[in-house]
Design an enzyme around this catalytic site. Structure first.
Site, PDB file in Angstrom:
ATOM      1  N   TYR A 163       0.799  -1.235   0.000  1.00  0.00           N
ATOM      2  CA  TYR A 163       0.000   0.000   0.000  1.00  0.00           C
ATOM      3  C   TYR A 163       0.826   1.277   0.000  1.00  0.00           C
ATOM      4  O   TYR A 163       0.273   2.368   0.076  1.00  0.00           O
ATOM      5  CB  TYR A 163      -0.939  -0.003   1.217  1.00  0.00           C
ATOM      6  CG  TYR A 163      -1.882  -1.170   1.162  1.00  0.00           C
ATOM      7  CD1 TYR A 163      -2.934  -1.183   0.244  1.00  0.00           C
ATOM      8  CD2 TYR A 163      -1.692  -2.288   1.956  1.00  0.00           C
ATOM      9  CE1 TYR A 163      -3.778  -2.265   0.132  1.00  0.00           C
ATOM     10  CE2 TYR A 163      -2.539  -3.384   1.854  1.00  0.00           C
ATOM     11  CZ  TYR A 163      -3.575  -3.367   0.943  1.00  0.00           C
ATOM     12  OH  TYR A 163      -4.393  -4.447   0.826  1.00  0.00           O
ATOM     13  N   ASP A 165       2.816   2.719  -2.320  1.00  0.00           N
ATOM     14  CA  ASP A 165       2.763   3.589  -3.505  1.00  0.00           C
ATOM     15  C   ASP A 165       1.489   4.437  -3.486  1.00  0.00           C
ATOM     16  O   ASP A 165       1.528   5.659  -3.627  1.00  0.00           O
ATOM     17  CB  ASP A 165       2.782   2.743  -4.785  1.00  0.00           C
ATOM     18  CG  ASP A 165       3.904   1.738  -4.784  1.00  0.00           C
ATOM     19  OD1 ASP A 165       5.057   2.147  -4.871  1.00  0.00           O
ATOM     20  OD2 ASP A 165       3.605   0.523  -4.662  1.00  0.00           O
ATOM     21  N   GLN A 211      -6.740   5.667   6.264  1.00  0.00           N
ATOM     22  CA  GLN A 211      -5.477   6.312   6.668  1.00  0.00           C
ATOM     23  C   GLN A 211      -5.664   7.201   7.896  1.00  0.00           C
ATOM     24  O   GLN A 211      -4.822   7.215   8.796  1.00  0.00           O
ATOM     25  CB  GLN A 211      -4.922   7.155   5.520  1.00  0.00           C
ATOM     26  CG  GLN A 211      -4.122   6.359   4.505  1.00  0.00           C
ATOM     27  CD  GLN A 211      -3.411   7.249   3.522  1.00  0.00           C
ATOM     28  OE1 GLN A 211      -3.875   8.340   3.201  1.00  0.00           O
ATOM     29  NE2 GLN A 211      -2.276   6.801   3.006  1.00  0.00           N
ATOM     30  N   GLY A 221       7.571  -0.349   5.647  1.00  0.00           N
ATOM     31  CA  GLY A 221       7.542   0.371   4.369  1.00  0.00           C
ATOM     32  C   GLY A 221       7.971   1.813   4.474  1.00  0.00           C
ATOM     33  O   GLY A 221       9.069   2.130   4.932  1.00  0.00           O
ATOM     34  N   GLU A 222       7.083   2.701   4.072  1.00  0.00           N
ATOM     35  CA  GLU A 222       7.453   4.111   3.981  1.00  0.00           C
ATOM     36  C   GLU A 222       6.429   5.008   4.671  1.00  0.00           C
ATOM     37  O   GLU A 222       6.771   5.785   5.569  1.00  0.00           O
ATOM     38  CB  GLU A 222       7.574   4.472   2.488  1.00  0.00           C
ATOM     39  CG  GLU A 222       7.993   5.883   2.252  1.00  0.00           C
ATOM     40  CD  GLU A 222       8.488   6.154   0.839  1.00  0.00           C
ATOM     41  OE1 GLU A 222       9.110   5.260   0.216  1.00  0.00           O
ATOM     42  OE2 GLU A 222       8.264   7.276   0.363  1.00  0.00           O
ATOM     43  N   SER A 262       3.623   4.363   6.635  1.00  0.00           N
ATOM     44  CA  SER A 262       3.301   4.098   8.049  1.00  0.00           C
ATOM     45  C   SER A 262       4.506   4.431   8.929  1.00  0.00           C
ATOM     46  O   SER A 262       4.359   4.879  10.076  1.00  0.00           O
ATOM     47  CB  SER A 262       2.860   2.646   8.264  1.00  0.00           C
ATOM     48  OG  SER A 262       3.863   1.744   7.854  1.00  0.00           O
TER      49      SER A 262
HETATM   50  O1  TRH Z   1       2.323  -1.214   2.323  1.00  0.00           O
HETATM   51  P1  TRH Z   1       3.750  -0.942   2.533  1.00  0.00           P
HETATM   52  O2  TRH Z   1       4.578  -2.088   2.845  1.00  0.00           O
HETATM   53  O3  TRH Z   1       4.335  -0.191   1.274  1.00  0.00           O
HETATM   54  C1  TRH Z   1       5.591  -0.474   0.733  1.00  0.00           C
HETATM   55  C2  TRH Z   1       6.551   0.640   0.948  1.00  0.00           C
HETATM   56  O4  TRH Z   1       6.054   1.880   0.544  1.00  0.00           O
HETATM   57  C3  TRH Z   1       7.815   0.355   0.193  1.00  0.00           C
HETATM   58  O5  TRH Z   1       8.713   1.408   0.329  1.00  0.00           O
HETATM   59  C4  TRH Z   1       7.492   0.125  -1.250  1.00  0.00           C
HETATM   60  O6  TRH Z   1       8.607  -0.160  -1.928  1.00  0.00           O
HETATM   61  C5  TRH Z   1       6.497  -1.005  -1.341  1.00  0.00           C
HETATM   62  O7  TRH Z   1       5.339  -0.694  -0.616  1.00  0.00           O
HETATM   63  C6  TRH Z   1       6.086  -1.263  -2.760  1.00  0.00           C
HETATM   64  O8  TRH Z   1       3.908   0.087   3.758  1.00  0.00           O
HETATM   65  P2  TRH Z   1       3.572   1.633   3.889  1.00  0.00           P
HETATM   66  O9  TRH Z   1       4.463   2.442   3.027  1.00  0.00           O
HETATM   67  O10 TRH Z   1       3.583   1.910   5.307  1.00  0.00           O
HETATM   68  O11 TRH Z   1       2.108   1.796   3.342  1.00  0.00           O
HETATM   69  C7  TRH Z   1       0.999   1.331   4.033  1.00  0.00           C
HETATM   70  C8  TRH Z   1      -0.152   2.307   3.884  1.00  0.00           C
HETATM   71  O12 TRH Z   1      -1.325   1.727   4.428  1.00  0.00           O
HETATM   72  C9  TRH Z   1       0.067   3.603   4.622  1.00  0.00           C
HETATM   73  O13 TRH Z   1      -0.436   4.684   3.861  1.00  0.00           O
HETATM   74  C10 TRH Z   1      -0.778   3.449   5.887  1.00  0.00           C
HETATM   75  C11 TRH Z   1      -1.908   2.641   5.344  1.00  0.00           C
HETATM   76  N1  TRH Z   1      -2.701   1.871   6.309  1.00  0.00           N
HETATM   77  C12 TRH Z   1      -4.036   2.173   6.438  1.00  0.00           C
HETATM   78  O14 TRH Z   1      -4.530   3.104   5.788  1.00  0.00           O
HETATM   79  N2  TRH Z   1      -4.802   1.418   7.275  1.00  0.00           N
HETATM   80  C13 TRH Z   1      -4.292   0.417   8.026  1.00  0.00           C
HETATM   81  O15 TRH Z   1      -5.039  -0.239   8.774  1.00  0.00           O
HETATM   82  C14 TRH Z   1      -2.896   0.137   7.907  1.00  0.00           C
HETATM   83  C15 TRH Z   1      -2.295  -0.960   8.742  1.00  0.00           C
HETATM   84  C16 TRH Z   1      -2.135   0.879   7.033  1.00  0.00           C
END
Ligand code: TRH
Length: 378
Positions: A15, A17, A256, A273-274, A276
């Site tokens: 999530y 990106d 979010q 990831g980035e 969160s």
């Molecule tokens: O989902 P991710 O693992 O995304 C990753 C990273 O961005 C990484 O750098 C990239 O290369 C890869 O994707 C393709 O983790 P991230 O970045 O934390 O994104 C999760 C999103 O989900 C963030 O915007 C928060 C959101 N989220 C919610 O909206 N509700 C929820 O319950 C949770 C747990 C997260």
């Protein structure tokens, strides 16, 4: 006339990106009054972050952002925007690039890069790269230091967060709405991570520890590791169980904004990831980062680069405890002793997390930096 901005997002996996681009798009529209289109190739992923959106609608407006399905076979004739952001080096449709080159009024083309705390980021941030069609593409690097593009942070975010954290009733109401009954005297921990073999050793020490722990786990990839440790069949949203001092509950994947509140509610946040990862920093509470793994081990350099910055100002003992815990979590190491060590300097870690947050917040945020970059370029 409002300047127009197009943001292109290809959902690779997870999530991050869409999480980053949706947050940026909302902020550009809400705080800078810009006309923003977000082109995304996977509406399913978008709907998880913005549950009120329609997964079938190729065009829709959500929170003043026009959400457009980016189809695999791009046939559209689209007037390019004044500013075009390709997120994370996603490849723009050839017809769109041709339209950019042919546009009477020049277009600012930016590649928004992944977040990194590495030293070279400042040197590369904002550099142009000449494309074969004569257009320049600029590399925009988010980051933690003043020479980078900064971090996404909405106006008023920290004030909202502080008001929420000062209001125990608001926190309890929020948790109850999620189906969580706050346990008296418990340390509240949120857990968002990829599959992780180190989880078991952490849960062991939490279960056997001196303090009650309430562990909240939004639905996601870590559930398989959790199931393994519990020896239970597939966990579902709403499932709850107890092992010693450890009370575990599986939460739904929330929006979010709700996720921000969850981070603000907890005493300790495990994130990944980035996006969160950044949100946990704005929560001003100690955190544990599960970095996105890269095949060549490049992620470990990124992890260490961040730690080197973050650790500044902590006592030597607290630095070691933090680094060991993060290292174990990201390399399947034993977590038990590291967690116990971290608890020994817990008050210091709490003060430091807030201090770190304040220091980062004194820099321009990413949306503001992008707008300024555009104004300078004009
Ligand atoms: O989902 P991710 O693992 O995304 C990753 C990273 O961005 C990484 O750098 C990239 O290369 C890869 O994707 C393709 O983790 P991230 O970045 O934390 O994104 C999760 C999103 O989900 C963030 O915007 C928060 C959101 N989220 C919610 O909206 N509700 C929820 O319950 C949770 C747990 C997260």
């Amino acid at each position: 006339m409002k300047a127009t901005w197009d943001i292109f997002c290809s959902v690779v996996d997870n999530y991050g990106d869409i999480g980053v681009t949706w947050r940026l798009a909302r902020q550009l529209a809400a705080e800078h009054g810009l006309a923003v289109r977000l082109w995304v190739d996977d509406l399913g992923a978008f709907v998880r972050l913005c549950p009120q959106a329609e997964v079938q609608a190729p065009r829709q407006t959500q929170q003043s952002v026009e959400i457009c399905l980016w189809p695999a076979d791009w046939q559209e004739v689209v007037e390019p925007a004044d500013v075009v952001i390709e997120a994370f080096a996603c490849e723009l449709p050839a017809a769109y690039i041709a339209a950019m080159a042919g546009r009477e009024q020049k277009v600012l083309w930016l590649n928004l890069e992944y977040l990194s705390a590495e030293d070279w980021v400042e040197g590369c941030h904002g550099l142009p790269s000449m494309q074969s069609n004569g257009l320049s593409k600029f590399f925009f690097f988010p980051g933690f230091t003043p020479g980078s593009g900064g971090l996404l942070r909405e106006r008023g975010l920290l004030a909202q967060r502080r008001a929420f954290q000062a209001d125990e009733r608001a926190r309890d109401e929020f948790l109850r709405d999620l189906g969580v009954e706050p346990l008296a005297g418990a340390l509240l921990i949120s857990l968002f991570a990829y599959e992780n073999a180190a989880l078991g050793s952490w849960l062991e020490v939490l279960a056997a520890g001196p303090q009650r722990i309430q562990l909240l786990v939004p639905e996601g990839r870590i559930l398989s590791s959790l199931q393994g440790w519990l020896g239970s069949p597939a966990l579902q949203v709403g499932d709850a169980c107890q092992r010693g001092q450890l009370h575990i509950q599986v939460l739904p994947f929330i929006s979010q904004d709700q996720y921000d509140r969850l981070l603000w509610s907890c005493d300790f946040n495990a994130v990944r990831g980035e996006d969160s990862f950044i949100r946990a920093q704005w929560a001003g509470r100690p955190l544990l980062w599960h970095i996105y793994e890269q095949a060549d081990g490049a992620h470990l350099e990124k992890l260490n680069a961040f730690l080197a910055l973050y650790k500044e100002g902590l006592s030597a003992e607290a630095q070691v405890a933090l680094a060991r815990l993060w290292d174990a979590w990201n390399s399947n190491g034993p977590m038990g002793e590291c967690w116990t060590q971290l608890l020994k300097n817990w008050p210091e870690q709490i003060v430091h997390a807030e201090q770190w947050c304040l220091e980062r917040a004194s820099q321009a945020d990413l949306a503001e930096a992008l707008v300024q970059f555009y104004l300078n370029w004009l």
